[in-house]
Design a protein around this motif. Structure first.
Motif, short mmCIF file in Angstrom:
data_model
loop_
_atom_site.label_atom_id
_atom_site.label_comp_id
_atom_site.label_asym_id
_atom_site.label_seq_id
_atom_site.Cartn_x
_atom_site.Cartn_y
_atom_site.Cartn_z
N GLU A 76 19.47 -66.51 103.54
CA GLU A 76 19.08 -66.76 104.94
C GLU A 76 19.58 -68.14 105.40
OE1 GLU A 76 17.75 -64.77 107.23
OE2 GLU A 76 17.81 -63.17 105.74
N SER A 77 19.55 -69.12 104.46
CA SER A 77 19.91 -70.49 104.85
C SER A 77 21.40 -70.66 105.12
CB SER A 77 19.44 -71.49 103.78
OG SER A 77 20.33 -71.46 102.67
N ILE A 78 22.23 -69.74 104.62
CA ILE A 78 23.68 -69.91 104.85
C ILE A 78 24.26 -68.82 105.76
CG2 ILE A 78 24.17 -71.12 102.69
CD1 ILE A 78 25.34 -68.45 101.62
N LYS A 79 23.44 -67.85 106.10
CA LYS A 79 23.89 -66.68 106.85
C LYS A 79 24.76 -67.04 108.07
CE LYS A 79 21.27 -62.64 108.15
NZ LYS A 79 19.87 -62.25 108.34
N GLU A 80 24.33 -68.06 108.79
CA GLU A 80 25.04 -68.39 110.03
C GLU A 80 26.40 -69.03 109.80
OE1 GLU A 80 22.31 -70.41 112.58
OE2 GLU A 80 21.17 -68.54 112.78
N LYS A 81 26.61 -69.51 108.60
CA LYS A 81 27.90 -70.15 108.29
C LYS A 81 28.93 -69.15 107.79
CE LYS A 81 25.84 -74.55 106.98
NZ LYS A 81 25.41 -75.31 105.82
N ILE A 82 28.51 -67.91 107.56
CA ILE A 82 29.41 -66.89 107.02
C ILE A 82 30.21 -66.28 108.18
CG2 ILE A 82 29.54 -64.72 105.71
CD1 ILE A 82 26.76 -65.49 104.52
N PRO A 83 31.54 -66.43 108.18
CA PRO A 83 32.32 -66.04 109.36
C PRO A 83 32.54 -64.54 109.50
CG PRO A 83 33.78 -66.87 107.65
CD PRO A 83 32.38 -67.02 107.13
N PHE A 84 32.48 -63.81 108.38
CA PHE A 84 32.69 -62.35 108.44
C PHE A 84 32.05 -61.71 107.22
CE2 PHE A 84 36.87 -64.17 106.86
CZ PHE A 84 36.65 -63.91 105.52
N MET A 91 9.14 -70.34 92.77
CA MET A 91 9.56 -69.21 93.62
C MET A 91 10.15 -68.09 92.76
SD MET A 91 12.09 -69.39 96.96
CE MET A 91 11.53 -70.90 97.69
N ARG A 92 9.81 -66.84 93.08
CA ARG A 92 10.36 -65.72 92.31
C ARG A 92 11.88 -65.67 92.52
NH1 ARG A 92 7.12 -60.59 92.52
NH2 ARG A 92 9.11 -59.79 93.23
N PRO A 93 12.63 -65.18 91.51
CA PRO A 93 14.09 -65.17 91.63
C PRO A 93 14.59 -64.43 92.87
CG PRO A 93 13.41 -64.49 89.42
CD PRO A 93 12.17 -64.68 90.21
N ASP A 94 13.93 -63.32 93.21
CA ASP A 94 14.41 -62.56 94.38
C ASP A 94 14.13 -63.33 95.67
OD1 ASP A 94 11.72 -62.12 93.85
OD2 ASP A 94 11.69 -60.13 94.74
N GLU A 95 12.95 -63.99 95.73
CA GLU A 95 12.62 -64.80 96.93
C GLU A 95 13.64 -65.91 97.10
OE1 GLU A 95 8.65 -66.60 97.43
OE2 GLU A 95 8.00 -64.98 96.13
N ARG A 96 13.97 -66.55 95.98
CA ARG A 96 14.89 -67.67 96.00
C ARG A 96 16.26 -67.20 96.51
NH1 ARG A 96 17.14 -70.35 91.15
NH2 ARG A 96 18.49 -71.92 92.08
N LEU A 97 16.71 -66.06 95.98
CA LEU A 97 18.01 -65.51 96.38
C LEU A 97 18.04 -65.24 97.88
CD1 LEU A 97 20.74 -64.15 95.55
CD2 LEU A 97 19.44 -62.03 95.25
N TYR A 98 17.01 -64.56 98.38
CA TYR A 98 17.00 -64.20 99.81
C TYR A 98 16.81 -65.44 100.69
CZ TYR A 98 17.20 -59.30 98.46
OH TYR A 98 17.61 -58.10 97.94
N THR A 99 16.07 -66.43 100.20
CA THR A 99 15.90 -67.67 100.97
C THR A 99 17.24 -68.39 101.09
OG1 THR A 99 13.67 -67.88 100.10
CG2 THR A 99 14.63 -69.86 101.07
N ILE A 100 17.97 -68.46 99.98
CA ILE A 100 19.28 -69.13 100.01
C ILE A 100 20.22 -68.36 100.94
CG2 ILE A 100 21.33 -69.71 98.65
CD1 ILE A 100 19.48 -70.45 96.34
N LEU A 132 25.11 -59.87 98.74
CA LEU A 132 24.30 -59.85 99.96
C LEU A 132 25.17 -60.11 101.19
CD1 LEU A 132 20.93 -61.68 99.08
CD2 LEU A 132 21.51 -59.27 98.87
N MET A 133 26.23 -60.90 101.02
CA MET A 133 27.15 -61.14 102.14
C MET A 133 27.89 -59.86 102.54
SD MET A 133 29.05 -64.69 101.02
CE MET A 133 28.14 -66.11 100.41
N GLY A 134 27.96 -58.91 101.60
CA GLY A 134 28.60 -57.64 101.93
C GLY A 134 29.71 -57.21 100.98
N ALA A 135 30.06 -58.07 100.01
CA ALA A 135 31.20 -57.75 99.13
C ALA A 135 30.93 -56.49 98.29
CB ALA A 135 31.49 -58.93 98.22
N ILE A 190 24.25 -76.20 100.00
CA ILE A 190 23.31 -75.08 99.93
C ILE A 190 22.10 -75.50 99.13
CG2 ILE A 190 23.01 -72.65 99.31
CD1 ILE A 190 26.08 -72.38 99.29
N LYS A 191 20.98 -75.60 99.80
CA LYS A 191 19.75 -76.08 99.14
C LYS A 191 19.34 -75.08 98.04
CE LYS A 191 15.29 -78.02 100.35
NZ LYS A 191 14.23 -77.02 100.22
#
Ligand code: HPA
Length: 277
Positions: free
Chosen positions: A12-20, A1-10, A102-105, A50-51
């Motif tokens: 997406e996989s944790i997005k719902e667990k991020i509280p703010f 997987m390309r590094p950018d794909e991997r980053l965005y996949t990871i 990506l989370m917003g920091a 985190i896979k």
């Protein structure tokens, strides 16, 4: 997987667990991880859960993202980081920083334990990082540029943001903490330096040496995050004192200064509110 794909996949996989949406990303170095335990925590994501995420193998590094508010500032904290010497490639080492962006920091606050190269330093000193030397580790920007993160040839003239440095200086002053300042040099480790390597570092303009941080600051600067950092000088680097170095001593000194370090980090982050809104 390309590094950018991997980053965005990871991501997406944790997005719902991020509280703010965090404003500040804080990386806690060796022996400094206790800070996170003292905060009112909103959520935790273990790196293990985190896979595809690089997981730290160093004793004393916990390995999780902690979400908490510090003085009204929303913060994502890395309690434990991964190091190049663990065998990850440098892209993996900076993946967590990219994820926090990506989370917003907007701000990256880096901390570490370091060996003092400047002979005016003493074990237990705190050093504001004003610049770094990263040329002894591979650049995390080698390879196809991830255009969505930043440009191909990013400027590195001011990696450590002056406004953030001033906030830290002011808070040190208010707390009566003597804050040293200087250039941090990153080696790969895991072996500590020889006296000749420490001498070379000094000639090159370094004040402290360690095995982390500069690559993360490069990744953050590439993404136009505002960066600041503090090194805890846990020992004088090899050859300055007449005794061998060991990891246990590094951790013990980090523990000893953790109170003043934590105070400085917490009050500084609280004051970042002013420049983040
Ligand atoms: N060298 C490299 N890394 C370190 C040191 C050191 O002397 N102390 C803590 N981390």
């Amino acid at each position: 997987m390309r590094p950018d794909e991997r980053l965005y996949t990871i991501f997406e996989s944790i997005k719902e667990k991020i509280p703010f949406k965090p404003q500040v990303a804080l990386i806690l170095g060796s022996g400094l991880g206790h800070l996170a335990d003292k905060l009112e925590i909103s959520a935790v994501i273990s790196y293990n859960d985190i896979k595809g995420f690089p997981v730290s193998t160093v004793a004393g590094h916990k390995g999780r993202f902690v979400f908490a508010q510090i003085g009204g500032v929303k913060v994502v904290i890395m309690q434990g980081r991964v190091h190049f010497y663990e065998g990850y490639n440098i892209n993996d080492v900076v993946l967590p920083v990219r994820l926090m962006k990506l989370m917003g920091a907007k701000v990256l606050f880096v901390t570490n334990a370091a060996g003092g190269v400047n002979e005016n330093f003493r074990p237990g000193d705190l050093m504001l990082i004003t610049d770094h030397i990263a040329k002894f580790v591979p650049s995390c920007l080698v390879g196809e540029n991830i255009d969505s993160l930043g440009e191909r040839f990013p400027d590195m003239s001011t990696v450590y943001n002056e406004k953030l440095c001033n906030i830290i200086r002011l808070n040190a002053q208010k707390a009566g903490i003597e804050l040293k300042e200087g250039v941090y040099l990153q080696f790969t480790g895991p072996e500590y330096e020889t006296p000749a390597e420490v001498k070379m570092s000094r000639i090159l303009g370094a004040d402290a040496v360690g095995m982390s941080t500069a690559c993360e600051a490069v990744a953050a600067n590439h993404m136009k995050m505002m960066v600041c950092g503090i090194s805890c000088v846990t020992n004088m680097a090899a050859g300055i004192m007449d005794k061998p170095l060991n990891h246990k001593e590094v951790q013990e000194t980090a523990d000893m200064i953790s109170e003043k370090f934590e105070k400085l980090v917490i009050t500084s982050i609280s004051d970042m509110r002013e420049i983040l809104d």
